[in-house]
Design a protein around this motif. Structure first.
Motif, PDB file in Angstrom:
ATOM      1  N   ASP A   7       0.845  -1.192   0.000  1.00 29.89           N
ATOM      2  CA  ASP A   7       0.000   0.000   0.000  1.00 29.89           C
ATOM      3  C   ASP A   7       0.878   1.238   0.000  1.00 29.89           C
ATOM      4  O   ASP A   7       1.968   1.235   0.572  1.00 29.89           O
ATOM      5  N   SER A   9       2.499   4.657   1.105  1.00 33.01           N
ATOM      6  CA  SER A   9       2.745   5.224   2.422  1.00 33.01           C
ATOM      7  C   SER A   9       1.705   6.295   2.744  1.00 33.01           C
ATOM      8  O   SER A   9       1.206   6.991   1.863  1.00 33.01           O
ATOM      9  N   GLU A  10       1.394   6.415   4.009  1.00 31.39           N
ATOM     10  CA  GLU A  10       0.498   7.486   4.452  1.00 31.39           C
ATOM     11  C   GLU A  10       1.280   8.752   4.782  1.00 31.39           C
ATOM     12  O   GLU A  10       0.683   9.812   5.011  1.00 31.39           O
ATOM     13  N   ASN A  11       2.598   8.652   4.824  1.00 29.70           N
ATOM     14  CA  ASN A  11       3.424   9.807   5.159  1.00 29.70           C
ATOM     15  C   ASN A  11       3.843  10.543   3.892  1.00 29.70           C
ATOM     16  O   ASN A  11       5.027  10.705   3.590  1.00 29.70           O
ATOM     17  N   ARG A  13       2.607  13.828   0.988  1.00 28.45           N
ATOM     18  CA  ARG A  13       1.777  14.991   0.683  1.00 28.45           C
ATOM     19  C   ARG A  13       2.051  15.400  -0.756  1.00 28.45           C
ATOM     20  O   ARG A  13       3.149  15.177  -1.274  1.00 28.45           O
ATOM     21  N   LYS A  87      -3.975  15.310  -4.665  1.00 24.93           N
ATOM     22  CA  LYS A  87      -3.950  13.973  -4.100  1.00 24.93           C
ATOM     23  C   LYS A  87      -2.612  13.313  -4.401  1.00 24.93           C
ATOM     24  O   LYS A  87      -2.227  13.198  -5.561  1.00 24.93           O
ATOM     25  N   CYS A  89       0.261  10.295  -4.780  1.00 29.56           N
ATOM     26  CA  CYS A  89       0.313   8.900  -5.246  1.00 29.56           C
ATOM     27  C   CYS A  89      -0.688   8.641  -6.363  1.00 29.56           C
ATOM     28  O   CYS A  89      -1.099   7.488  -6.565  1.00 29.56           O
ATOM     29  N   CYS A  98       5.620   6.284  -3.551  1.00 27.13           N
ATOM     30  CA  CYS A  98       4.873   6.057  -2.312  1.00 27.13           C
ATOM     31  C   CYS A  98       5.074   4.635  -1.806  1.00 27.13           C
ATOM     32  O   CYS A  98       5.131   4.388  -0.596  1.00 27.13           O
ATOM     33  N   ARG A  99       5.169   3.691  -2.720  1.00 26.55           N
ATOM     34  CA  ARG A  99       5.403   2.303  -2.316  1.00 26.55           C
ATOM     35  C   ARG A  99       6.834   2.103  -1.846  1.00 26.55           C
ATOM     36  O   ARG A  99       7.091   1.316  -0.926  1.00 26.55           O
ATOM     37  N   THR A 102       6.854   3.190   1.674  1.00 35.26           N
ATOM     38  CA  THR A 102       6.303   2.145   2.542  1.00 35.26           C
ATOM     39  C   THR A 102       7.366   1.102   2.852  1.00 35.26           C
ATOM     40  O   THR A 102       7.524   0.678   4.009  1.00 35.26           O
ATOM     41  N   GLU A 105       9.925   2.385   5.247  1.00 37.81           N
ATOM     42  CA  GLU A 105       9.353   2.457   6.596  1.00 37.81           C
ATOM     43  C   GLU A 105       9.366   1.089   7.270  1.00 37.81           C
ATOM     44  O   GLU A 105       9.728   0.971   8.451  1.00 37.81           O
TER      45      GLU A 105
END
Length: 299
Positions: A7, A9-11, A13, A87, A89, A98-99, A102, A105
C-alpha cells in the motif's frame, strides 16, 4: 523491483505546482541556499546533494544552473507550503515513490526495533516547479532533497526523466535508489550524525568540510544499499546493475570530467564513482547499517 503488493505510504503529501523555477536546467533559489555550504559554511552538512558537483565549480565553468539536485538543504527559517487539494500517489511515478516509502518504513522500523528504538519516518512531499520547505524555497532544478528542519523528503518526479536521459540511469531501481538515498539522510538526521557533522564543519576550512561531506554522502549510499539488501526478495533481474549505473554516473569525478574535462578532488562533495558504487555495494552485501560507518578510516 516488485512493490505492487504494498500500500502507498500514508506519510506523503502533494504540495502541487509552485510558481517559477520551472525545468531542471533553470536553477533556483536553493542554489543560493546551497552556496554557503559549498564554501564551507556552518549552515549545513555540506553539499549532500545527490548529483550536484558543486555550485562554485559549476558556476565557474559557465553552467549557470544545470546539474543541480538536492540532498540535504541548508536549515533555514522558511515556512511550510500550504497543502492544497492535490492527491498524492495518483500518477504512476508518484505511486511507485509512495510504495518505496512504505518499504523503507517497514525496513527501518525493523532495524530500529531491533535496537529497542522507535523509528519516526520522514514525510515525502511531491511538488512541481518550486516548493517552500522548512529549509526555504527550492526549484525543481535542485532535484530531490531532504530538509532536516521539517524532516521531509522533497521530490518532483519529473527528475526521474532527467536521471534517465541526462545521466543514463534508467530503470525503476535507479529511481528507488534516489528515494532510499534521501531516506538515508533522514536516518543520519534522527541518529544525530548531521548535528555532529555540522559541529565539525564549523571548525574546518572548505576542503576539509568538503571531505567530510563526501563521507556523509557515501553513508547515505550505503544506507540505500542496506534497504535494498533487506528487500532482496523483491529485486528483479537487472535491478542491482541499474543502481550501480546510477551510482557510477553521479560520481564527482565523472561529472566533473563531463563538465570541464578535468577533476578537482578537493572540491568533491559526494565521492567518486568508484566510491559511490563501493558503498552502495557495501550496504547491498551486508544489509547491516553498522557496516556503513564511513567516518572511520579510508573510504
Amino acid at each position: 523491483m516488485r512493490l505492487d503488493d504494498l500500500d502507498p505510504s500514508e506519510n506523503v503529501r502533494d504540495l502541487g505546482q509552485g510558481s517559477g523555477g520551472g525545468g531542471f536546467g533553470g536553477g533556483g533559489n536553493i542554489l543560493l541556499g546551497l552556496l554557503p555550504m559549498l564554501l564551507g559554511s556552518r549552515l549545513g552538512c555540506g553539499t549532500i546533494a545527490l548529483i550536484a558537483i558543486g555550485v562554485a565549480i559549476f558556476m565557474a565553468i559557465g553552467g549557470g544552473g544545470g546539474l543541480l539536485t538536492g540532498g540535504v538543504a541548508p536549515t533555514g527559517s522558511g515556512g511550510q507550503q500550504q497543502v492544497g487539494a492535490n492527491k498524492p500517489c495518483d500518477t504512476p511515478a508518484e505511486l511507485q515513490a509512495c510504495r518505496v516509502m512504505t518499504s523503507t518504513e517497514q525496513t527501518w522500523n525493523q532495524l530500529f526495533a531491533a535496537q529497542g528504538a522507535r523509528y519516526q519516518p520522514p514525510v515525502l512531499n511531491f511538488y512541481q516547479r518550486s516548493v517552500q520547505s522548512g529549509c526555504g524555497n527550492a526549484s525543481s532544478a535542485a532535484g530531490p532533497f531532504y530538509c532536516p528542519a521539517d524532516r521531509g523528503v522533497y521530490l518532483d518526479t519529473g527528475f526521474f526523466q532527467e536521471l534517465a536521459q541526462r545521466f543514463g540511469a534508467a530503470g525503476d531501481f535507479a529511481q528507488n535508489y534516489v528515494i532510499a538515498h534521501e531516506v538515508g539522510h533522514h536516518i543520519q538526521n534522527i541518529t544525530g550524525t548531521m548535528e555532529q557533522v555540522r559541529a565539525q564543519q564549523a571548525r574546518m576550512n572548505r576542503a576539509q568540510g568538503n571531505a567530510l561531506s563526501v563521507r556523509v554522502e557515501l553513508q547515505a549510499d550505503c544506507y540505500a544499499g542496506v534497504w535494498a539488501a533487506r528487500n532482496k526478495n523483491r529485486l528483479e533481474a537487472g535491478d542491482i546493475e541499474e543502481g550501480m549505473r546510477a551510482a557510477e554516473a553521479i560520481g564527482d569525478d565523472t561529472l566533473q570530467k563531463q563538465a570541464q574535462g578535468t577533476v578537482v578532488p578537493e572540491s568533491f562533495t559526494h565521492g567518486t564513482s568508484a566510491q559511490r558504487m563501493q558503498w552502495l555495494r557495501r550496504g547491498l552485501e551486508t544489509g547491516d547499517p553498522a557496516q556503513c560507518d564511513t567516518f572511520q578510516g579510508a573510504i
